[in-house]
Write an enzyme that holds these catalytic residues in place. Structure first.
Site, short mmCIF file in Angstrom:
data_model
loop_
_atom_site.label_atom_id
_atom_site.label_comp_id
_atom_site.label_asym_id
_atom_site.label_seq_id
_atom_site.Cartn_x
_atom_site.Cartn_y
_atom_site.Cartn_z
N GLU A 171 0.85 -1.19 0.00
CA GLU A 171 0.00 0.00 0.00
C GLU A 171 0.88 1.24 0.00
O GLU A 171 1.86 1.28 0.74
CB GLU A 171 -0.92 0.05 1.22
CG GLU A 171 -1.99 1.13 1.06
CD GLU A 171 -2.90 1.29 2.28
OE1 GLU A 171 -2.53 0.86 3.38
OE2 GLU A 171 -3.98 1.86 2.11
N ALA A 307 2.54 -0.14 10.79
CA ALA A 307 1.89 -1.43 10.57
C ALA A 307 1.00 -1.38 9.34
O ALA A 307 0.58 -0.31 8.91
CB ALA A 307 1.05 -1.80 11.79
N MET A 308 0.72 -2.56 8.78
CA MET A 308 -0.05 -2.65 7.54
C MET A 308 -1.00 -3.85 7.60
O MET A 308 -0.61 -4.95 7.99
CB MET A 308 0.93 -2.79 6.36
CG MET A 308 0.27 -3.07 5.03
SD MET A 308 -0.78 -1.67 4.51
CE MET A 308 -1.94 -2.56 3.46
N ASN A 310 -2.40 -6.15 5.72
CA ASN A 310 -2.51 -7.24 4.74
C ASN A 310 -3.51 -8.27 5.26
O ASN A 310 -3.45 -8.68 6.42
CB ASN A 310 -1.16 -7.92 4.53
CG ASN A 310 -0.04 -6.91 4.37
OD1 ASN A 310 -0.05 -6.13 3.44
ND2 ASN A 310 0.90 -6.90 5.31
N GLU A 343 -5.34 -2.39 12.96
CA GLU A 343 -5.09 -3.26 11.79
C GLU A 343 -6.15 -4.34 11.68
O GLU A 343 -6.54 -4.74 10.58
CB GLU A 343 -3.69 -3.88 11.87
CG GLU A 343 -2.54 -2.87 11.94
CD GLU A 343 -2.58 -1.80 10.87
OE1 GLU A 343 -3.10 -2.07 9.77
OE2 GLU A 343 -2.11 -0.68 11.14
N GLU A 365 -9.11 4.68 6.87
CA GLU A 365 -8.22 5.01 7.98
C GLU A 365 -8.95 5.67 9.14
O GLU A 365 -8.68 5.38 10.30
CB GLU A 365 -7.07 5.88 7.49
CG GLU A 365 -6.17 5.19 6.46
CD GLU A 365 -5.57 3.89 6.96
OE1 GLU A 365 -5.66 3.60 8.17
OE2 GLU A 365 -5.03 3.13 6.14
ZN LIG Z 1 -4.89 1.94 8.86
#
Ligand SMILES: [Zn+2]
Length: 898
Positions: A171, A307-308, A310, A343, A365
């Site tokens: 992303e 952090a992401m 996925n 997340e 978000e």
């Molecule tokens: Zn986020």
């Protein structure tokens, strides 16, 4: 995604853009089923081909930072063409071919790359008819040292041996660095991923391992299960000398994955995941659809994100996931919990239902941030998380108060614009607006709307208005109008009480509406439908929707607030008499109103809407027995007053004296060390107190820090406690050459990658410019490690922004190699952003003019606006603060004037 956070301790943040009413035209005509963008949704690709499935085999060559790969992609061609355009960045193609469904033989194609557009075109000898095809590419790509596409993280393991682990970060638009793809959120597809894993390593992806085949060289070919239909930016692959710990949440396997030897430090994250999953299953009304959910900790750091999300394989940098009882503060433990919650919220809101295009990134978000606060408050009520919403609102207003702001819903066209969209408006204003709308709708109606939205759009894409429609249909009539004003217009409403009339035991407030601005006061004001919730302190709350100007009548007479509960995204400006009443009745306000009143009045003073004395009177009215959370926030204002006198030692000393006097009884109660049975907020208050007094150079606190540091000589474990890095930060800030050298030795022999990174960053905190200069030079060597160097430069910028900026300008190419590509357009603005020096404005503009495209200069413009306002504000308020201190020191009791 969770951004790296701004704060003087561990985390730092980023910056933004322009406008869009598109989301509020009629709901999109065509269903957004994930099969390519709807007609009115932006795309950078022709709409002629749509993928449905990818089968990808990756053979990494970690030692040489490259990979070989083969991708087979099922597509539907919508119109006849001999060319097919897709996304690719830094990929080299060895061969390309296409096979029509049912055909026996493939047709070879030629690939032409357009590097600037990050696309490639495969061309065939003759036009292909519309229909279903299978494309095949054999290609190779690069493994980056920063978190874009597939990237390597180098670290030292527990025995000091050099190790390399591989991960992916896609992303916003970086899946195209890994696989030729339709790399936009509306092109959803299923994925089969397989990879060659060296002996002794563990590989992880979105889905569990389906099969493993031994290879002759000792490596294994690992194939993962087929993913659900999802956007490319959510695909994930990681491998290295990793270990996994799991538990069950119902039928779902929940796991944490870390470097070998560290998995126990992820216990908090594992417990949080297992506790939160059932809550989300219920809240969203759709059970988590994958068989497992891992949270993968990567060593090192990014200057951009923590952090992401996925799908099924969240990636988090170690510093935002691991908890070490020897050094992790309570504040960081809570932040870990919140990041896990954020997340995980994305697993539904973002992953299952995805924004159609980056214009609506805020919805992803803002919602995940809002949900994280909500679930953390439910699970850990003693943390008083809802009070943090005032901090979030303030962070958003910090950007939103300038002409350079942008609406929450914004028009995104280019890759640079996508990267810049990850800012405090997207996250914190998004959260604030959602909180306001939930408060308007009521908790139950809001949740019913969310459930309907999830059910209707699962595996598909949406625009903002789809959510409002769902919540209105659930019963929140009128929500769309408020939502539209706050998401398509930039800026902050300022609600002014122009008159308060008490008669017959009731008070009528006259309200006017304008805009709060730090650089455009009196400029053309927009108009909002503002939900105003007012009350006489302690009395009944009453809500109106303020359109333009209006009146509200409250039961009772006395001191009042017009944003009771602080759910409204606006500033409240009161007559002097009511501020005096708030000072007098401060202890009678709810904690969240105390936080909101302090924040509003402080900013109104900075903005020149009223004298600073009113905010100072309120700060001074915070009693030493106020809630620990309010005491902690009060400290930030005192530190703000101290920083106003930057460069004026005598002025700073006066503020420090007043601060030390104000905080002395609190420090006596809280102490330097944890006590058994202390309240749940005391650890945070202690950290705030020691941290702020240390920043201000309070002699007693500095001496205590040095005493603790000296004890390390006899006992290396002497500083193993939650405030280890708070004390070391004070030591580093006040370091002489010998102390600095010692910290550097400690960094090089640190017990873990996480300690190592934190210790190296401390070297940049030295107040002594010669030492901060040494830290800058060190950052460009191989010693700190690739992802730590930029953190050192950031640390220098906290107290020496000009020195850091000059250094980066003189070493631009080397510096840019140290940060994510996605962070480049904002990195310098971030280093400069805390300055109050107008000379910095010229440097930033000069850099932007030379190196940035017009679309990429928004963070620069925002930093420039903030620096100019800060310079103006400091000149104006220094005499005001001095006069207030004079008046106060002339009296035994705190000033209670007006
Ligand atoms: Zn986020």
């Amino acid at each position: 995604m969770t951004l790296s956070k701004t704060s003087h301790m561990l985390f730092r943040t980023c910056a933004p853009l322009a406008l869009g009413l598109a989301a509020f035209t009629a709901p999109v005509a065509l269903a957004q089923d994930g099969n390519g963008p709807a007609p009115d949704v932006t795309t950078q690709l022709p709409r002629s081909a749509v993928p449905s499935h990818y089968s990808i085999k990756i053979v990494p060559d970690a030692a040489n930072l490259k990979f070989n790969a083969e991708a087979t992609i099922d597509i539907e061609l919508k119109q006849a063409s001999k060319d097919i355009v897709f996304n690719a960045a830094d990929l080299a193609f060895a061969s390309a071919s296409i096979t029509a469904q049912g055909a026996k033989s493939a047709t070879k194609g030629n690939v032409a790359v357009n590097a600037a557009a990050q696309t490639a075109t495969v061309s065939f000898p003759a036009a292909l008819k519309p229909g279903k095809y299978r494309l095949n590419f054999v290609y190779s790509g690069a493994i980056s040292s920063q978190a874009n596409g597939m990237f390597a993280l180098d670290y030292k393991d527990g025995e000091g041996k050099d190790k390399r682990a591989l991960f992916t970060q896609f992303e916003a638009p970086d899946a195209r660095r890994f696989v030729p793809s339709w790399d936009e959120p509306s092109y959803k597809a299923t994925f089969d991923l397989s990879t060659v894993v060296p002996a002794g390593q563990l590989a992880v992806s979105n889905m569990p391992v389906k099969s493993t085949a031994a290879q002759t060289d000792g490596s294994r070919l690992v194939t993962f299960g087929t993913t659900p239909k999802m956007s490319t930016y959510l695909l994930f692959l990681g491998m290295g000398e990793l270990e996994r710990m799991t538990t069950k949440a119902g039928a779902i396997e929940v796991g944490v994955i870390t470097g070998k030897g560290n998995v126990k430090k992820a216990q908090l994250a594992l417990d949080a995941s297992a506790a939160i999953l059932p809550y989300y299953n219920d809240y969203f009304g759709v059970p988590y659809p994958l068989p497992k959910l891992d949270n993968v900790a990567g060593p090192g750091q990014s200057q951009f994100f923590s952090a992401m999300e996925n799908w099924g394989a969240i990636f988090t940098f170690e510093r935002a996931l691991l908890v070490d009882p020897k050094s992790t503060s309570e504040a960081t433990r809570r932040r870990v919990y919140e990041i896990v919650a954020h997340e995980m919220a994305h697993q539904w809101f973002g992953d299952l239902v995805t924004m159609a295009w980056w214009d609506d990134l805020w919805l992803n978000e803002g919602f995940a941030s809002w949900m994280a606060t909500k679930v953390t408050d439910k699970m850990q009520p003693e943390w008083e998380m809802l009070l943090n919403r005032v901090d979030g609102r303030e962070e958003a207003m910090g950007l939103d108060a300038y002409k350079t702001t942008h609406p929450v819903v914004q028009k995104i066209k280019t890759v640079d614009e996508v990267n810049q969209a990850f800012d405090a408006i997207t996250y914190e204003k998004g959260e604030a607006v959602i909180s306001m709308l939930e408060s308007f709708a009521g908790e139950d109606v809001w949740r019913a709307g969310i459930r309907a939205y999830m059910k209707k759009h699962a595996y598909g894409n949406t625009v903002t208005s789809d959510l409002w429609s769902a919540v209105e249909s659930a019963g929140a009539t009128g929500l769309m109008t408020i939502a539209k004003d706050f998401t398509t217009q930039p800026g902050i409403p300022l609600v002014t009480v122009t008159n308060a009339q008490c008669s017959n035991g009731a008070t009528t407030l006259s309200l006017t509406q304008s805009a709060f601005s730090r650089d455009d006061k009196g400029g053309k004001a927009l108009s909002w439908h503002v939900p105003v919730k007012a009350q006489i302190v302690g009395g009944e709350q009453k809500q109106i929707i303020l359109e333009g100007n209006g009146k509200i009548t409250l039961q009772g007479c006395g001191t009042y607030v017009i944003n009771a509960g602080q759910a409204g995204y606006f500033r409240s400006l009161y007559p002097a008499t009511n501020v005096a009443g708030l000072v007098k009745d401060f202890s009678k306000l709810s904690s969240i109103d105390q936080a909101g009143v302090l924040a509003d009045n402080w900013q109104l003073g900075l903005g020149g809407y009223q004298p600073m004395a009113r905010a100072l009177d309120l700060v001074d009215a915070v009693p030493s027995n106020a809630s620990d959370k309010i005491l902690a926030s009060m400290i930030d204002y005192l530190l703000g007053a101290y920083n106003t006198f930057d460069g004026d030692d005598a002025g700073q000393k006066r503020v420090l004296t007043a601060t030390s006097a104000k905080l002395a009884p609190v420090l006596t109660r809280v102490g330097y060390d944890a006590k058994a049975g202390e309240g749940p907020q005391v650890p945070l208050l202690r950290q705030g107190l020691i941290g702020a007094l240390g920043e201000m150079g309070d002699p007693a606190v500095v001496a205590e820090a040095r005493r603790r540091f000296a004890a390390l000589a006899a006992d290396p474990a002497a500083l193993d406690e939650p405030l280890k890095y708070v004390w070391l930060n004070i030591v580093a800030k006040n370091a002489d050459q010998a102390t600095w050298d010692r910290l550097r030795t400690m960094a090089n022999s640190a017990p873990s990658a996480l300690d190592r990174a934190q210790l190296f960053a401390l070297l940049g905190r030295a107040r002594d410019e010669k030492l901060s200069g040494q830290a800058l030079a060190l950052a460009l060597t191989d010693e700190p490690g690739k992802t730590t160097s930029a953190a050192i430069i950031n640390a220098v910028s906290v107290d020496h922004s000009m020195q850091a900026v000059d250094f980066v300008l003189a070493n631009r190419a080397k510096y840019e190699a140290l940060i994510d590509v996605s962070a480049r357009s904002r990195a310098l603005a971030r280093l400069a952003g805390g300055s109050a020096d107008l000379a910095m404005v010229d440097k930033l503009n000069g850099f932007a003019n030379q190196y940035l495209t017009p679309e990429a200069r928004k963070p620069t413009d925002q930093a420039v606006a903030a620096i100019k306002a800060r310079a103006e504000t400091r000149t104006r308020i220094k005499p005001e603060i001095t006069a207030w201190l004079d008046a106060k020191s002339g009296k035994a009791k705190p000033a209670k004037k007006k």
